[in-house]
Design an enzyme around this catalytic site. Sequence first.
Site, PDB file in Angstrom:
ATOM      1  N   CYS A 106      37.217  14.858  -2.441  1.00  0.00           N
ATOM      2  CA  CYS A 106      37.304  16.259  -2.878  1.00  0.00           C
ATOM      3  C   CYS A 106      38.033  17.023  -1.774  1.00  0.00           C
ATOM      4  O   CYS A 106      37.470  17.883  -1.111  1.00  0.00           O
ATOM      5  CB  CYS A 106      35.913  16.843  -3.087  1.00  0.00           C
ATOM      6  SG  CYS A 106      34.973  16.043  -4.379  1.00  0.00           S
ATOM      7  N   ALA A 107      39.291  16.707  -1.566  1.00  0.00           N
ATOM      8  CA  ALA A 107      39.975  17.147  -0.340  1.00  0.00           C
ATOM      9  C   ALA A 107      40.343  18.621  -0.353  1.00  0.00           C
ATOM     10  O   ALA A 107      40.458  19.240   0.711  1.00  0.00           O
ATOM     11  CB  ALA A 107      41.216  16.291  -0.109  1.00  0.00           C
ATOM     12  N   GLY A 151      41.861  20.708   2.487  1.00  0.00           N
ATOM     13  CA  GLY A 151      42.108  19.725   3.543  1.00  0.00           C
ATOM     14  C   GLY A 151      41.368  19.919   4.856  1.00  0.00           C
ATOM     15  O   GLY A 151      41.674  19.231   5.832  1.00  0.00           O
ATOM     16  N   GLY A 152      40.398  20.803   4.890  1.00  0.00           N
ATOM     17  CA  GLY A 152      39.689  21.047   6.148  1.00  0.00           C
ATOM     18  C   GLY A 152      39.092  19.762   6.730  1.00  0.00           C
ATOM     19  O   GLY A 152      39.282  19.453   7.909  1.00  0.00           O
ATOM     20  N   LYS A 153      38.395  18.999   5.904  1.00  0.00           N
ATOM     21  CA  LYS A 153      37.763  17.770   6.409  1.00  0.00           C
ATOM     22  C   LYS A 153      38.825  16.714   6.679  1.00  0.00           C
ATOM     23  O   LYS A 153      38.692  15.920   7.615  1.00  0.00           O
ATOM     24  CB  LYS A 153      36.741  17.215   5.403  1.00  0.00           C
ATOM     25  CG  LYS A 153      35.785  18.229   4.791  1.00  0.00           C
ATOM     26  CD  LYS A 153      34.776  18.760   5.740  1.00  0.00           C
ATOM     27  CE  LYS A 153      33.818  19.728   5.058  1.00  0.00           C
ATOM     28  NZ  LYS A 153      34.408  20.877   4.360  1.00  0.00           N
ATOM     29  N   ASP A 190      42.028  14.958  -5.069  1.00  0.00           N
ATOM     30  CA  ASP A 190      41.331  16.064  -5.709  1.00  0.00           C
ATOM     31  C   ASP A 190      41.548  15.921  -7.206  1.00  0.00           C
ATOM     32  O   ASP A 190      42.503  15.283  -7.650  1.00  0.00           O
ATOM     33  CB  ASP A 190      41.856  17.421  -5.222  1.00  0.00           C
ATOM     34  CG  ASP A 190      40.805  18.520  -5.370  1.00  0.00           C
ATOM     35  OD1 ASP A 190      40.204  18.921  -4.360  1.00  0.00           O
ATOM     36  OD2 ASP A 190      40.563  18.952  -6.522  1.00  0.00           O
ATOM     37  N   ASP A 192      33.055  15.710  -0.535  1.00  0.00           N
ATOM     38  CA  ASP A 192      32.705  17.075  -0.101  1.00  0.00           C
ATOM     39  C   ASP A 192      32.677  17.909  -1.388  1.00  0.00           C
ATOM     40  O   ASP A 192      33.648  18.558  -1.738  1.00  0.00           O
ATOM     41  CB  ASP A 192      33.786  17.567   0.883  1.00  0.00           C
ATOM     42  CG  ASP A 192      33.492  18.939   1.451  1.00  0.00           C
ATOM     43  OD1 ASP A 192      32.314  19.328   1.465  1.00  0.00           O
ATOM     44  OD2 ASP A 192      34.445  19.611   1.876  1.00  0.00           O
ATOM     45  N   CYS A 218      28.024  22.385   0.835  1.00  0.00           N
ATOM     46  CA  CYS A 218      27.616  23.534   1.640  1.00  0.00           C
ATOM     47  C   CYS A 218      26.608  24.335   0.823  1.00  0.00           C
ATOM     48  O   CYS A 218      26.608  25.562   0.837  1.00  0.00           O
ATOM     49  CB  CYS A 218      28.792  24.361   2.141  1.00  0.00           C
ATOM     50  SG  CYS A 218      29.868  24.947   0.858  1.00  0.00           S
TER      51      CYS A 218
HETATM   52  C1  LIG Z   1      34.028  22.035  -1.315  1.00  0.00           C
HETATM   53  S1  LIG Z   1      35.627  21.936  -1.952  1.00  0.00           S
HETATM   54  C2  LIG Z   1      36.430  20.883  -0.844  1.00  0.00           C
HETATM   55  C3  LIG Z   1      36.770  21.489   0.491  1.00  0.00           C
HETATM   56  C4  LIG Z   1      37.625  20.590   1.350  1.00  0.00           C
HETATM   57  N1  LIG Z   1      37.078  19.248   1.470  1.00  0.00           N
HETATM   58  C5  LIG Z   1      37.839  21.181   2.739  1.00  0.00           C
HETATM   59  O1  LIG Z   1      37.192  20.730   3.690  1.00  0.00           O
HETATM   60  O2  LIG Z   1      38.667  22.072   2.865  1.00  0.00           O
HETATM   61  C6  LIG Z   1      35.405  20.948  -3.380  1.00  0.00           C
HETATM   62  C7  LIG Z   1      36.665  20.396  -4.010  1.00  0.00           C
HETATM   63  O3  LIG Z   1      36.247  19.518  -5.044  1.00  0.00           O
HETATM   64  C8  LIG Z   1      37.212  19.555  -6.062  1.00  0.00           C
HETATM   65  N2  LIG Z   1      36.649  19.076  -7.323  1.00  0.00           N
HETATM   66  C9  LIG Z   1      36.121  19.774  -8.335  1.00  0.00           C
HETATM   67  N3  LIG Z   1      35.733  18.951  -9.330  1.00  0.00           N
HETATM   68  C10 LIG Z   1      36.046  17.722  -8.933  1.00  0.00           C
HETATM   69  C11 LIG Z   1      35.911  16.445  -9.521  1.00  0.00           C
HETATM   70  N4  LIG Z   1      35.388  16.294 -10.734  1.00  0.00           N
HETATM   71  N5  LIG Z   1      36.330  15.398  -8.829  1.00  0.00           N
HETATM   72  C12 LIG Z   1      36.874  15.543  -7.595  1.00  0.00           C
HETATM   73  N6  LIG Z   1      37.045  16.738  -6.991  1.00  0.00           N
HETATM   74  C13 LIG Z   1      36.624  17.800  -7.661  1.00  0.00           C
HETATM   75  C14 LIG Z   1      37.646  20.979  -6.129  1.00  0.00           C
HETATM   76  O4  LIG Z   1      38.950  21.060  -6.684  1.00  0.00           O
HETATM   77  C15 LIG Z   1      37.585  21.409  -4.666  1.00  0.00           C
HETATM   78  O5  LIG Z   1      38.862  21.300  -4.079  1.00  0.00           O
END
Ligand SMILES: C[S@@+](CC[C@H](N)C(=O)[O-])C[C@H]1O[C@@H](n2cnc3c(N)ncnc32)[C@H](O)[C@@H]1O
Length: 427
Positions: free
Chosen positions: A239-240, A243-245, A263, A308, A361
């Site tokens: 779930c990038a 891209g923070g992680k 993603d 994430d 989070c």
């Molecule tokens: C918490 S954010 C990720 C933050 C990111 N890892 C960072 O550190 O900046 C959750 C991410 O999960 C993605 N997401 C939503 N539904 C999803 C799915 N079914 N499968 C994978 N990713 C999904 C969203 O598009 C979003 O970018």
Amino acid sequence: MQRGARIAAAIELLAEIEASQDAADRHVDRYFRARRYAGKGDRAAVANLVWTAIRRRGSIGWLTGAGTASPRVAILAAARLTGLAEAAELESLCDGQGHSPAPLDDAERAALARLEVQAADPPGWVRHDHAAVLAPLLARRYGERYDAVMAAMAGRAPLDLRVNTLKVSREKALAELEGQGLMVSPSLLSPVGIRVEGRERLGQLAIFAEGRVEIQDEGSQLVALLCAARPGEAIADFCAGAGGKALGLAAAMQKKGRLLALDVEARRLTRMAPRLARAGVDKFVEQGEISLELLTAEAGQFDCVLVDAPCSLSGTWRRNPANRWNTDLDRVADLASLQGRILDQAARLVRPGGRLVYATCSVFMEEDEDVVAGFLDRHPGFAVVDQAAAFEAATGQTVKAGALGIALDPAQPGTDGFFVSILARNP
Ligand SMILES: C[S@@+](CC[C@H](N)C(=O)[O-])C[C@H]1O[C@@H](n2cnc3c(N)ncnc32)[C@H](O)[C@@H]1O
């Protein structure tokens, strides 16, 4: 500005914010750019009233009996609650003279009188400003710590930086920031973290523009570190998003091996491009959109997969106070089932003997431990590792850990609210 004028300015500003879709802080900046005569003290006092009215929207509604309080009632209540004015002064401050607000009407007078009675013994959700329906979830997570954690959640989020160890050591970064006149100290738990005192504007500094540091909450840094990514491994950030992680993972891998940032929406990944370039890892990080073909082609290929997951963001209430009010139980339940489905998909990519790291989070156990427990029921080929030992191995620090994961919060250890669970696939 006199006190009455500050209150009138805050009413005007809150009404503008409520009538628009823009982020509140943009309004505050714009409002004061157009009013250069307002001094620093005026600006701070007006902004404090507006933020209090926004953050305490639901509790002010309950305290005043106004349901959703009008901007006038909300700001007058905020003036009372922040101590800017005593109850008896509100009437005289609203005298309609000069720049002061127009006189109170009967309904407003009654709302403010009710505030005095109700404020004497409010329930927890009013004291701590969150939707009433979330009280049992927070009680389940925090028990006796509820008041302490919610008090910490009411504070301002600190400013944390992650040092890009591909470019500089933490010691050198600390020295460079100090040289710029910033008050900085090493983070308590993250070995690559720096805490900055005050609200510095970092965007203009070379250390930021040249990718030696990145703004990132210490909790986020820890999530990436808990993947224990090593040079040469294959890691998928499922779930990038922005891209923070992934940035933290790329640094831990020293740009050696394979890092695939995925993603569900490729569009979201575009936001990471400038961050990757600044950090010098744009050529290293591969990007991909999740699809059935990808899950099939990449099945069992990764030493570690980080999930994430999208969540209620309840751990970030310090940064996004509106979420205190607009999260309901249906949303939490929907998110929990989405999180379970995402974990099921991500698990396919983990090689035998590999790691699956689940993070949110959110501070709600319904999105955290319960999701992990459900996953383990469905996937007997995975097991939890010793969470406290994994944390110590990854950071050199100790924290209290549960059997299913580690929950961080703004009171202890002082990060955003995060949950991380480290699972291993049987060899
Ligand atoms: C918490 S954010 C990720 C933050 C990111 N890892 C960072 O550190 O900046 C959750 C991410 O999960 C993605 N997401 C939503 N539904 C999803 C799915 N079914 N499968 C994978 N990713 C999904 C969203 O598009 C979003 O970018």
